[in-house]
Write a protein that holds these residues in place. Structure first.
Motif, PDB file in Angstrom:
ATOM      1  N   TYR A  30      35.021  61.529  28.240  1.00  0.00           N
ATOM      2  CA  TYR A  30      35.730  60.306  27.853  1.00  0.00           C
ATOM      3  C   TYR A  30      37.054  60.688  27.206  1.00  0.00           C
ATOM      4  N   GLU A  35      37.061  54.227  24.938  1.00  0.00           N
ATOM      5  CA  GLU A  35      36.662  54.298  26.343  1.00  0.00           C
ATOM      6  C   GLU A  35      35.160  54.541  26.468  1.00  0.00           C
ATOM      7  N   GLU A  36      34.628  55.371  25.601  1.00  0.00           N
ATOM      8  CA  GLU A  36      33.191  55.637  25.620  1.00  0.00           C
ATOM      9  C   GLU A  36      32.400  54.368  25.299  1.00  0.00           C
ATOM     10  N   PHE A  39      32.587  52.081  28.262  1.00  0.00           N
ATOM     11  CA  PHE A  39      31.733  52.606  29.325  1.00  0.00           C
ATOM     12  C   PHE A  39      30.269  52.252  29.071  1.00  0.00           C
ATOM     13  N   LEU A  72      33.070  55.531  35.600  1.00  0.00           N
ATOM     14  CA  LEU A  72      34.041  56.231  34.755  1.00  0.00           C
ATOM     15  C   LEU A  72      35.313  56.549  35.540  1.00  0.00           C
TER      16      LEU A  72
END
Length: 150
Positions: A30, A35-36, A39, A72
């Motif tokens: 990531y 972003e993680e 996700f 991703l």
């Protein structure tokens, strides 16, 4: 000798049956914590197409590993959550979404439980009313007379 060959064949079959699929060899990378988090939120809303009762985030199926990588990759390309969901719906159908959009084909899915509950309530009310009407008036009078005597 013949028995040894049979035993070896049997052991090979048992070992093959007990073998587990290869796990995901490399962890996902990531760019940052945001972003993680995005996700994980997105994969929790998507259903594994093989397991069918687990989210994409929870499944250990090989296709789930592949789809997580695909999600991703699409995120790194700059696609929005809606675009990613649409990509997966085009590929796997509405089933991949835990919360499919309300449209003609999914109307029964959204309204079915409420309609079923309403129908059950109507049947219950009709049954109670019909039963109340079927009790003879003299039996009801006798019951109230016995209550007064006590």
């Amino acid at each position: 000798m013949r028995y040894l060959g049979g035993l070896l064949l049997w052991l090979a079959l048992v070992a093959g049956a007990l073998a587990q699929p290869a796990g995901d060899p490399t962890p996902l990378q990531y760019r940052d914590r945001a972003e993680e988090a995005r996700f994980h939120a997105l994969t929790a809303e998507l259903r594994c197409v093989q397991c069918q009762n687990q989210s994409l985030a929870d499944s250990n199926a090989q296709i789930a590993h592949d789809l997580r990588r695909e999600v991703l990759k699409l995120m790194h390309e700059g696609r929005s959550d809606a675009e990613i969901k649409q990509f997966l719906v085009e590929r796997y159908g509405e089933f991949v979404l835990y919360r499919p959009q309300m449209e003609g084909s999914t109307l029964l899915l959204w309204l079915g439980p409420g309609l079923l509950l309403l129908a059950g309530a109507v049947v219950l009310v009709l049954h109670v009313r019909r039963r109340a009407r079927s009790v003879p008036a003299s039996a009801a009078d006798d019951a109230s007379q016995e209550e007064r005597e006590w």
